[in-house]
Every structure is written in structure tokens, then in C-alpha cells.
Design a protein around this motif. Structure first.
Motif, short mmCIF file in Angstrom:
data_model
loop_
_atom_site.label_atom_id
_atom_site.label_comp_id
_atom_site.label_asym_id
_atom_site.label_seq_id
_atom_site.Cartn_x
_atom_site.Cartn_y
_atom_site.Cartn_z
N GLU A 186 0.67 -0.88 0.28
CA GLU A 186 0.33 0.29 -0.34
C GLU A 186 0.81 1.28 -0.09
O GLU A 186 1.15 1.15 1.03
N ARG A 187 0.54 2.27 -1.05
CA ARG A 187 2.13 3.26 -0.79
C ARG A 187 1.25 3.78 -2.41
O ARG A 187 1.10 3.51 -3.42
N ASP A 188 1.21 5.30 -2.23
CA ASP A 188 0.88 6.57 -3.59
C ASP A 188 -0.40 5.68 -4.31
O ASP A 188 0.04 5.81 -5.31
N GLY A 189 -1.59 5.44 -3.51
CA GLY A 189 -2.61 5.28 -4.12
C GLY A 189 -2.71 3.83 -4.66
O GLY A 189 -3.53 3.73 -5.47
N ILE A 190 -1.73 2.74 -4.51
CA ILE A 190 -2.17 2.25 -5.00
C ILE A 190 -1.84 0.81 -4.04
O ILE A 190 -1.06 0.75 -2.82
#
Length: 466
Positions: free
Chosen positions: A37-41
Motif C-alpha cells: 500500500e503506497r501512493d494510491g496503489i
């Protein structure tokens, strides 16, 4: 927010066999998933399966009922380790959507799942169709659902299914690619994000081929500058580039954009061990090509692709000089590494001692020099000969293996080409099947584990925040 689901080839096969036993009735399984989970993904990574026994279910052609108490061990693990629960069942009739019964079943199940898990991160539900395609959705704490934008399988065959499957009509430059591998394969290539680590010997021809095949996006990683000594093997570089000591990633990125074939490019002029941003970018790639000589570099790519379920093509070229201005042996190998199976380590491409020595050389050059003089470490600092014709040959082999796993065109199954070696000294090309290679138990244990507080369980990468 973009949502993805990834499955290793081994677990995909287990799922397919369990969900379609041949009686035309629905079946169900539950997966414990790692996360990214990171930067909108947000990516759910299938780590462990619980196949709900057929005899413990009520099964019909359009419904499956089972006791959810069965998955309490998974719920405890998910709560303790901040992992995700994925329910996956079959639609033997081929219905390509969630039914009303599925909607009610998911609400009941995931209200309990969120009761167990304190995290607000999403869980998932998926369906497998008879031809093997998987589609699905994430479930939020409010029991809202959003479709997986992409579902992928990193196995003998590389499978990628997208929620929005808009096709791409081949441009004039891509007509031959579509003729050879089909418009469906061309559309897949156009939607793929591919990482290339190492932009020199085998890296630059790999980048060139991927660009000409119409790959949607390339991620280039290499810390070095163009030098005169490597102009003999880096495509699209000039003497002026060497005079100006331009970064390899800068030169190749510029050329990709100037060619104008529509491939997007992102470049990181860093060593992987020094760039958390580059590592994070690689995790979002669909496929990775490793074009590096260093053992510690190959090991890092191997660990990352295993933890995050990414197909990995490793390329190696060996030219042994005879000490008299000539060459004794010319050889090269392409390894296809799929998560939870054999690894470069288990295949004997390096040893733990060599890995330790190379890590020491990178982390503490002074101590490494002391141990080298004392004879305690091997000498990894060898400037090997390099010839563009051999590099391009091995690169082409890697690209063709990649294409064969997207759209099979060989007479033998893709699984028989886990390792392909060429020896120009005796004029031979041979392949080794995955089943003939030793499984790496460590890779099996950690395949799909995803984000951990210590990235990839490697202390020196503790700066990588997840």
C-alpha cells in the motif's frame, strides 16, 4: 485508488484444481494475503491458501455455502500480522460477474472479518471462471466494494487481466508484432509496466526491444555514467555522451521519448540498495528484467520479486579471457524466476558466502580490502570482457522467453524453459525445466508476504518505508 490482486503460479494451479473438480458445481477457497500500500496503489498478494473441503460445503451449480468458522486461524493471522483475507470461489457456468447471492455472502463474511481485524485496510473477494480468468473486488470497512483494476498470475505463463480491457489497434510500427503474436498480445504489451535493472550490456538491447514491441511503460534503473569503454555495447549512446559523462538512464530515457512510439519511461540513476524510491517503483511493475552482474544486486531483485509476486527474467553473460588476448569460453543464460519456486541461489548461481562477500564490499570497502588481502573473501572485482553480439543474443533469448510466457508459441510447455543456456564455445543451446531445479524453501515461505516492518527482512534496507 488503484487495486490489484497477484497470485503465484503454484497457488494459482492449486486454486484452479480445487475450484473446478469437474462436477460442474461451485467451490470455495480462502487466501491469506500480504499487502502493498503506497501512493494510491493497494495490492493484495496471495501468500497462503485454505482450500475449503468440498464435503464440508453445500455445493450447487450457482451457489456454495460453507461454515466460516473454518477460517478462524487465518483471521487470527490476518489480525496479528496486518494481512488481508481473500475469498475466492468458482462460477462453473461462466457467469462473468458477482451474483446477488455473492453480494449477500460477502457482506456477511466481511462484516465478521472487519470485526476481527482492527486495520482499516481492504480485504478482497474474487471469482475464477472455467477458462482460468480471475476477476474480483476489494471490500472496505464500510462494506463498500471496488473492482480490482488488475489481476495477475506470476507462473509458467504470465497472465494479466484488467477490469477495463480497452484494446489497442496496432500502429504501423506494431503490425508485425501483432501478426506474429496476435492483437491480444500486442494489447497486453501496451498495458504492461516493465522494470529493467541495469542499462548496459544486456540491459540496453533489452530496453530497445521492449520499446520496439510497444511496452506501455518502462522503469530504468542504473547508477552509472556512459564511459568510452562501454560504448561498444550500449545501444543509442555516442562518444559525446561519454565525454559529458551522461547518465545511462538519462541517455536511454531521452532516446525512448525521441523515438515517439508511445512508451512512457521513468528513470532512477541509483544503485537499488541506495534508492527506496526505485525499489517502490519496481514493486508496481508487472515484469522485471535483471541485467546486472553483481551477486548482491541479483539477490535483491530475487527477494523483491518473490515477496511481491513479480515474474523475473535474469540475464547473465560469461566471457572467459585466456590471458593471451583471446577468449576461452563464451556463454550466457536466461533464468525465469517465478515466486515460491526455485531461485538463483538454489540453482547454484551464487553461494551465501559469495553474497556475504559482495555485500561487505559494498557496505565496508575498507574491511573488505583487509579480508581480501588476508585471503578470507573471494575477489569479486573482475572486469569481464564484453561483446555486443553476445549480449544482444542473450537479451533476445530473454525477450523471446518473455513473449512465449505471454503467448505460448513453442512446442514444449513454457515450464520446460525455466533456464535457457547458450554456449557458443561448443555451439549448443539447452533448456532446463522448473521441475528439474531445486526448490528454494525460503522463497516458498515468503512468497507474497509483501510489506513488512523490515523491508524484505533485510536489515540494511530498513530505510525503505512501507
Amino acid at each position: 485508488m488503484q487495486y490489484q490482486l497477484r497470485v503465484s503460479g503454484n497457488l494459482y494451479k492449486e486454486l484452479q484444481q480445487h475450484l473446478f473438480p469437474g462436477d460442474g458445481k461451485e467451490a470455495v477457497a480462502v487466501a491469506l494475503c500480504g499487502r502493498y500500500e503506497r501512493d494510491g496503489i493497494s495490492i493484495l498478494l496471495v501468500h497462503e491458501l485454505m482450500l475449503i473441503p468440498h464435503k464440508e460445503c453445500y455445493r450447487a451449480e450457482d451457489v456454495v455455502c460453507w461454515k466460516t468458522e473454518t477460517i478462524l486461524p487465518f483471521l487470527e493471522k490476518a489480525s496479528k500480522k496486518d494481512m488481508a483475507i481473500l475469498k475466492i470461489h468458482s462460477h462453473p457456468g461462466g457467469f462473468p460477474a458477482f451474483s446477488d447471492v455473492d453480494d449477500e455472502s460477502d457482506k456477511d463474511l466481511f462484516s465478521s472479518v472487519f470485526g476481527w481485524c482492527e486495520s482499516d485496510s481492504v480485504h478482497g473477494s474474487a471469482v475464477m471462471l472455467p477458462e482460468g480468468r480471475i476477476f474480483g473486488r476489494v471490500i472496505t470497512p464500510k462494506l463498500e466494494s471496488f473492482p480490482f483494476d488488475k489481476v495477475s498470475v506470476a507462473g509458467d505463463e504470465i497472465k494479466v487481466w484488467e477490469h477495463n480491457t480497452s484494446s489497442y489497434s496496432p500502429d504501423d510500427f506494431a503490425v508485425r508484432t501483432a501478426q506474429a503474436f496476435g492483437e491480444g498480445t500486442y494489447s497486453k504489451l501496451r498495458r504492461l509496466k516493465v522494470g529493467v535493472v541495469g542499462c548496459s550490456g544486456t540491459g540496453s538491447p533489452t530496453i530497445e526491444q521492449l520499446k520496439r514491441l510497444g511496452i506501455g511503460e518502462l522503469v530504468l534503473i542504473d547508477p552509472d555514467e556512459v564511459e568510452h569503454k562501454n560504448l561498444n555495447r550500449i545501444l543509442n549512446t555516442t562518444r559525446e555522451d561519454a565525454n559529458l559523462r551522461r547518465l545511462k538512464t538519462e541517455v536511454l530515457s531521452s532516446h525512448i521519448r525521441e523515438t515517439g512510439l508511445g512508451t512512457k519511461v521513468v528513470a532512477y540513476p541509483f544503485n537499488l540498495y541506495d534508492s527506496p524510491e526505485a525499489l517502490q517503483e519496481l514493486i508496481t511493475c508487472d515484469i522485471i528484467f535483471g541485467c546486472v552482474d553483481s551477486v548482491d544486486g541479483r539477490h535483491l531483485i530475487s527477494q523483491l520479486t518473490n515477496f511481491y509476486l513479480i515474474p523475473y527474467f535474469d540475464q547473465g553473460v560469461k566471457l572467459d579471457a585466456d590471458g593471451k588476448g583471446g577468449i576461452d569460453k563464451v556463454s550466457g543464460t536466461v533464468h525465469f524466476i517465478q515466486p515460491g519456486s526455485s531461485s538463483l541461489l538454489s540453482r547454484g548461481q551464487y553461494t551465501r558466502q559469495i553474497l556475504f562477500d559482495e555485500c561487505l564490499r559494498r557496505q565496508d570497502p575498507v574491511e573488505y580490502s583487509k579480508r581480501l588481502k588476508a585471503g578470507y573473501v573471494h575477489n569479486a572485482d573482475v572486469d569481464r570482457p564484453a561483446v555486443i553480439s553476445i549480449n544482444m543474443q542473450i537479451s533476445s533469448m530473454a525477450i523471446n522467453e518473455f513473449l512465449n510466457r505471454l503467448h505460448s508459441f513453442k512446442n514444449e510447455p513454457a515450464r520446460n524453459y525455466a533456464q535457457v543456456s547458450m554456449d557458443y564455445s561448443d555451439g549448443s543451446i539447452c533448456n532446463v525445466a522448473e521441475d528439474d531445479l531445486p526448490v528454494d524453501d525460503y522463497q516458498v515461505m515468503w512468497a507474497g508476504r509483501g510489506d513488512l516492518s523490515t523491508f524484505l527482512r533485510m536489515i540494511e534496507l530498513s530505510a525503505v518505508k512501507v
